[in-house]
Design a protein around this motif. Sequence first.
Motif, mmCIF file in Angstrom:
data_model
loop_
_atom_site.group_PDB
_atom_site.id
_atom_site.type_symbol
_atom_site.label_atom_id
_atom_site.label_comp_id
_atom_site.label_asym_id
_atom_site.label_seq_id
_atom_site.Cartn_x
_atom_site.Cartn_y
_atom_site.Cartn_z
ATOM 1 N N LEU A 64 -6.134 0.809 56.471
ATOM 2 C CA LEU A 64 -7.091 0.332 55.499
ATOM 3 C C LEU A 64 -8.443 1.231 55.762
ATOM 4 N N GLY A 65 -8.572 2.125 56.693
ATOM 5 C CA GLY A 65 -9.711 2.742 57.086
ATOM 6 C C GLY A 65 -9.640 3.309 58.414
ATOM 7 N N ALA A 66 -10.986 3.819 58.965
ATOM 8 C CA ALA A 66 -11.042 4.093 60.469
ATOM 9 C C ALA A 66 -11.106 3.095 61.522
ATOM 10 N N PRO A 67 -10.950 3.327 62.700
ATOM 11 C CA PRO A 67 -10.655 2.419 63.687
ATOM 12 C C PRO A 67 -12.169 1.908 63.885
ATOM 13 N N ALA A 68 -11.978 0.533 64.434
ATOM 14 C CA ALA A 68 -13.379 -0.034 65.162
ATOM 15 C C ALA A 68 -13.034 -0.069 66.483
ATOM 16 N N TRP A 69 -14.065 0.097 67.109
ATOM 17 C CA TRP A 69 -14.131 0.070 68.725
ATOM 18 C C TRP A 69 -14.244 -1.410 69.395
ATOM 19 N N ASP A 70 -13.392 -1.852 70.035
ATOM 20 C CA ASP A 70 -13.431 -3.171 70.838
ATOM 21 C C ASP A 70 -13.720 -3.112 72.034
ATOM 22 N N PRO A 71 -14.995 -3.208 72.515
ATOM 23 C CA PRO A 71 -15.212 -3.009 73.942
ATOM 24 C C PRO A 71 -14.647 -3.923 74.888
ATOM 25 N N ASP A 72 -14.416 -5.287 74.652
ATOM 26 C CA ASP A 72 -13.918 -6.238 75.406
ATOM 27 C C ASP A 72 -12.499 -6.050 75.423
ATOM 28 N N PHE A 73 -11.528 -5.722 74.703
ATOM 29 C CA PHE A 73 -10.176 -5.208 74.845
ATOM 30 C C PHE A 73 -9.977 -3.988 75.424
ATOM 31 N N ASN A 74 -11.171 -3.072 75.193
ATOM 32 C CA ASN A 74 -10.996 -1.665 75.645
ATOM 33 C C ASN A 74 -9.950 -0.835 74.682
ATOM 34 N N THR A 75 -10.087 -1.190 73.431
ATOM 35 C CA THR A 75 -9.083 -0.742 72.141
ATOM 36 C C THR A 75 -9.774 -0.144 71.214
ATOM 37 N N ALA A 76 -9.062 0.763 70.318
ATOM 38 C CA ALA A 76 -9.537 0.884 69.292
ATOM 39 C C ALA A 76 -8.754 0.359 68.208
#
Length: 282
Positions: free
Chosen positions: A249-261
């Motif tokens: 659905l679009g560009a990735p978000a950065w999730d700092p807590d899980f260290n994931t895109a």
Amino acid sequence: MRDLPLPTLPFSDLRPVASDRRSLHPPKADEKAAARPTAARLDVAWARSDADIRQAQALRYQVFAEEMGARLCTPKGTPPGLDVDAFDAFCEHLLVREVRKDGDLGKVIGTYRVLTPAAAKRAGGLYSETEFDLTRLRSLRDRMVELGRSCIHPDHRSGGAIMVLWGALAEFMLRNELDTMIGCASVSMRDGGHFAASLWKQLEKTHLASIEWQVRPRLPLPVEELRHDLPAEAPPLIKGYLRCGARILGAPAWDPDFNTADLPMMMRIADLPARYRRHFIE
């Protein structure tokens, strides 16, 4: 929608058990009587008690915190060793357990949680809305569920657990006249995010949803500051979703807590290819 290996066991060999807790339309008595453990000795059912949910949360903690190194922000008073957040109380929790030789059920070895349209209203929104602006999906909400916190125990990632879960989810969608699933597909950022940025650039060319469904991340992955020209094969779970007709659905978000895109994904029942429709629906 967390990154898990896609099992190779054919779904035709698996017959999920149907039993619901707080589901919109519980199965009929004759459906329950006909339910049996799967040929792969797996049992799939909706959580019916707090104890069931605690088992799912314990598995999530093992995978996300211990294995992936996520920093979990749990509510005050949460027992140690559990992954709990504010949305759990509003979700349906789908569980897979091993069936032991004596017929008893073992611990939960796979789980998804499902937030229905009605439950999302009670919860004040979707988990995905903490990461993305979902305004463009407004017209879909009455028949749209959110999938989240999916994980499989590391000892069972080469088996049929994820296929059993998918089969039960498809049955749930049809039984409740729902047609759209959304969620966040996570990509590890242990390399600093270069792989995730490169994967996004590739999928943007081949699997991006049409403009009317595209969403925006609240904390975007800084793609242009990262390498995004690396060869990047989609992780197995994302590859599985794409095979089933899912769209990014679009560009990735950065999730700092899980260290994931986190890639926003949508899968619609109408878009299931014929071979998957035969497995999961017909």
